[in-house]
Structure formats: C-alpha cells, structure tokens
Design an enzyme around this catalytic site. Structure first.
Site, PDB file in Angstrom:
ATOM      1  N   GLU A 178      14.729  49.166  11.275  1.00 53.25           N
ATOM      2  CA  GLU A 178      15.973  48.225  11.617  1.00 53.25           C
ATOM      3  C   GLU A 178      16.690  47.697  10.237  1.00 53.25           C
ATOM      4  OE1 GLU A 178      15.591  44.804  13.905  1.00 53.25           O
ATOM      5  OE2 GLU A 178      17.715  44.303  13.946  1.00 53.25           O
ATOM      6  N   LYS A 220      16.948  51.138  14.559  1.00 50.02           N
ATOM      7  CA  LYS A 220      17.536  50.254  15.324  1.00 50.02           C
ATOM      8  C   LYS A 220      18.607  49.888  14.439  1.00 50.02           C
ATOM      9  CE  LYS A 220      17.304  45.558  17.061  1.00 50.02           C
ATOM     10  NZ  LYS A 220      16.259  44.890  17.962  1.00 50.02           N
TER      11      LYS A 220
HETATM   12  P1  13P Z   1      20.529  40.840  18.195  1.00 49.10           P
HETATM   13  O1  13P Z   1      20.728  41.971  19.432  1.00 49.10           O
HETATM   14  O2  13P Z   1      20.806  39.669  18.669  1.00 49.10           O
HETATM   15  O3  13P Z   1      21.319  41.230  17.065  1.00 49.10           O
HETATM   16  O4  13P Z   1      19.230  40.853  18.117  1.00 49.10           O
HETATM   17  C1  13P Z   1      18.407  42.092  17.989  1.00 49.10           C
HETATM   18  C2  13P Z   1      17.347  42.011  17.027  1.00 49.10           C
HETATM   19  O5  13P Z   1      16.171  42.307  17.261  1.00 49.10           O
HETATM   20  C3  13P Z   1      17.727  41.627  15.635  1.00 49.10           C
HETATM   21  O6  13P Z   1      16.745  41.718  14.684  1.00 49.10           O
END
Ligand code: 13P
Length: 341
Positions: A178, A220
């Site tokens: 991510e 992600k």
């Molecule tokens: P949000 O969808 O609130 O951005 O959170 C997702 C997430 O796991 C952020 O690390």
C-alpha cells in the site's frame, strides 16, 4: 514459499463481488473515530465495535473477502470468548493483519515520512500466521506539497514496502502493498496522477529487485483524484478514466488484483469511482475495495457506542458493503443508495 497457495489467497481477496474491510485502525486512529461519535476508546469498546462488524453475517459472508486487523484485535476474543479471528473465518472471510508500525520523520526531508516496522518482522509474521492471518498490510505515506515528494521519500518507502513484501511471502502470507499518495492539499488530479505514477513505478522496481512474486500480492493504491482543497474537483468519469490509465501504465498484469483505499473520499464517491472503473472493463487485474472510512463511517454513526444500536450499525455496514460489492462488478447505480435512504 508456495506461490500457488499465495496466488490462491490473493485471488480470493479480490473475488468479483467481494472486497476487503480495513478495520486495522491503530489505537490513535480509532480514538479519533470514536471521539467523533462521543464513545470512549477503551479496549472493551473497541472489541464491541469490531465484534458488531464481524458478526454482520450477511455483509461478512456475501460481500467481504477479508478483514485487515490491528495487532490488539487479532488477539482479542468476542464477549462469549470466541476469538474475533474465528468469527471472521466462520463467516468465510480471510483474516489479515496490519504489520507496519506507523511512520517516523524522514531525516533530511522536512515534512516527509518513512514507514517503520521491519525489525523482528519475520518473527512477528510467524505468530500472526499461527493465529490465522493469511495476508498482511504495510502502508507507506506520500504527501504532495511544495517541493515534495522528494525522490528520497519515494525511494526509501518503496524499498521498505518491498522488504516487507518479501518477508511476508517467505512466511506464506500474502502482502498487501500500500503506497498511499495522500489527497490532502490543493493540487489537481493531474499532479496526483504524476506523483502516483512515480511512486508506483519505483515500488514495482523495488519489488522486482527484491524478488517479490507479483502473482502472490495485492496492490492497495490511491485513485487519481483532485486534492481535497483543489478548487476544481474532477468528475467521477475523469477519476475512473485517469486512474485506469495510470494503473495500466504502472501495474504488471501478473498482479492478481488491486484493492483501493478510500483515503478520505465520501462513502458514495468511493463507491461511484470503483464502479465507474469496473464499467470501463477489459482490465488485466481485478479491481475492488479495501476501504476503512468509506465502509465504517456509516456504521460508526449508527452504532454510537450503544448496545441497542448494534442492529442498526450492522444494517449500515451491510448496506455499504453491498454497494461496494456491486461496484466491484460495475453493477452499482446511484438509485440503489436513495432507495435505502
Ligand atoms: P481508508 O479507506 O479510510 O483510507 O483506509 C484504508 C486503509 O487501510 C488505509 O491504510
């Protein structure tokens, strides 16, 4: 590493019609969410809240492929003594775990952050696997502003993401990679596009250098969106078209799926954007959600910490999960929201 099994889990995480519930708020973040609904952030309240979500049978069994947990939650039991991890498994969803340990200031780079948590990660992954975790998450944070991001920040964060991903795969855990480019700020969608493209390219370069198997991971990312304070907000179609173009340019087809973060978009925006991308079609990877706020804002409000509101909280969660599940197949329509409201 058994790549065949990693690939099976990665594919299950991005099954069309399902997506990931990001319920991995750190103690600091969940306190902020609870403050907003005037609930004290005690260990029991955090447990009760998450138990409410994981016992939402329809949402969990039909629309949720996996749940990202925070360290405290993965060791917690429901009120009746059942481990919360078991509730997730019983619903047919896959338990996952956030393994990064947050961010620290990056030396020599004012205003920029690096995500930490690699020390002892191999040992921690072993314990999480034994407890039932089959995937993990590590979030890098890149901010857009005057003179930032620097290549230094992009590079150290990409390096850490790849180190984490390689350790996960060695532990037979699917890494969610991510790299989040924040939507705070007044930049326009094209600046977000440029920065995200640089971040994704560097991340995949590092993943290759560190021999991470792309078939055994899930990406992600953020979508290409206008900064929150930008005077000109891009339309749903522009976000969808630019995000798909950006991802096609950067993400190899070997990656089974992409599960977006919501990053501060409103609930309906996050759903509409995902839906519009899937309506474009012909994509080399699955596109679904891994939302935190966009799945939980409504149930948090409906629940507000009261036992008598649990059913209302579960209804609100089920509705958002269903809307996003439809969006993951490009089958959502705005009218479905109004009917319920
Ligand atoms: P949000 O969808 O609130 O951005 O959170 C997702 C997430 O796991 C952020 O690390």
């Amino acid at each position: 590493m058994n790549l065949h099994d990693l690939n099976k889990i990665a594919n299950a995480m991005v099954t069309p019609g399902k997506g990931i519930l990001a319920a991995d708020e750190s103690s600091g973040t969940i306190k902020k969410r609870f403050d907003a609904i005037k609930v004290e952030s005690t260990e029991d309240n955090r447990r009760d809240y998450r138990e409410m979500l994981f016992r939402s049978t329809e949402a969990m069994s039909k629309y949720v492929s996996g749940v990202i947990l925070y360290d405290e939650t993965i060791w917690q039991n429901a009120k009746d003594g059942t481990p919360l991890v078991k509730l997730i498994e019983q619903a047919g969803a896959i338990p996952g775990i956030k393994v990064d340990e947050g961010t620290q200031a990056l030396p020599q780079c004012p205003g920029e952050l690096v995500t930490v948590g690699l020390d002892k990660l191999a040992e921690r992954l072993k314990k999480y696997y034994e407890r039932g975790a089959r995937f993990a998450k590590w979030r890098a944070v890149i901010d857009i502003g005057a003179g930032i991001p620097t290549m230094t920040a992009i590079s150290v964060n990409a390096h850490a993401l790849a180190r984490y991903a390689a350790l996960c795969q060695a532990a037979q855990i699917v890494p969610i990679v991510e790299p989040e480019v924040l939507m705070d700020g007044d930049h326009d969608i094209d600046r977000c596009y440029d920065v995200t493209q640089r971040v994704l390219n560097k991340t995949f370069q590092e993943l290759r250098v560190q021999r991470v198997e792309l078939e055994g991971m899930v990406l992600k990312p953020n979508m290409a969106v206008s900064g929150k304070k930008c005077a000109k907000q891009a339309s749903v179609d522009e976000v969808a078209e630019k995000t798909v173009r950006m991802l096609k340019a950067c993400v190899p087809a070997a990656v089974p799926g992409i599960a977006f973060l919501s990053g501060g978009q409103s609930d309906e925006e996050a759903t509409a954007h995902l839906d519009a991308m899937n309506k474009i079609g012909g994509l080399p990877w699955k596109l679904t959600f891994s939302y935190g706020r966009a799945l939980q804002a409504a149930p948090q409000k409906a629940w507000s910490g009261k036992a008598e509101n649990v059913a209302a909280g579960q209804r609100a969660f089920t509705h958002r999960a269903r809307m996003n599940a439809l969006a993951s197949k490009g089958e959502w329509e705005g009218g479905l929201e109004k009917k319920v409201a």
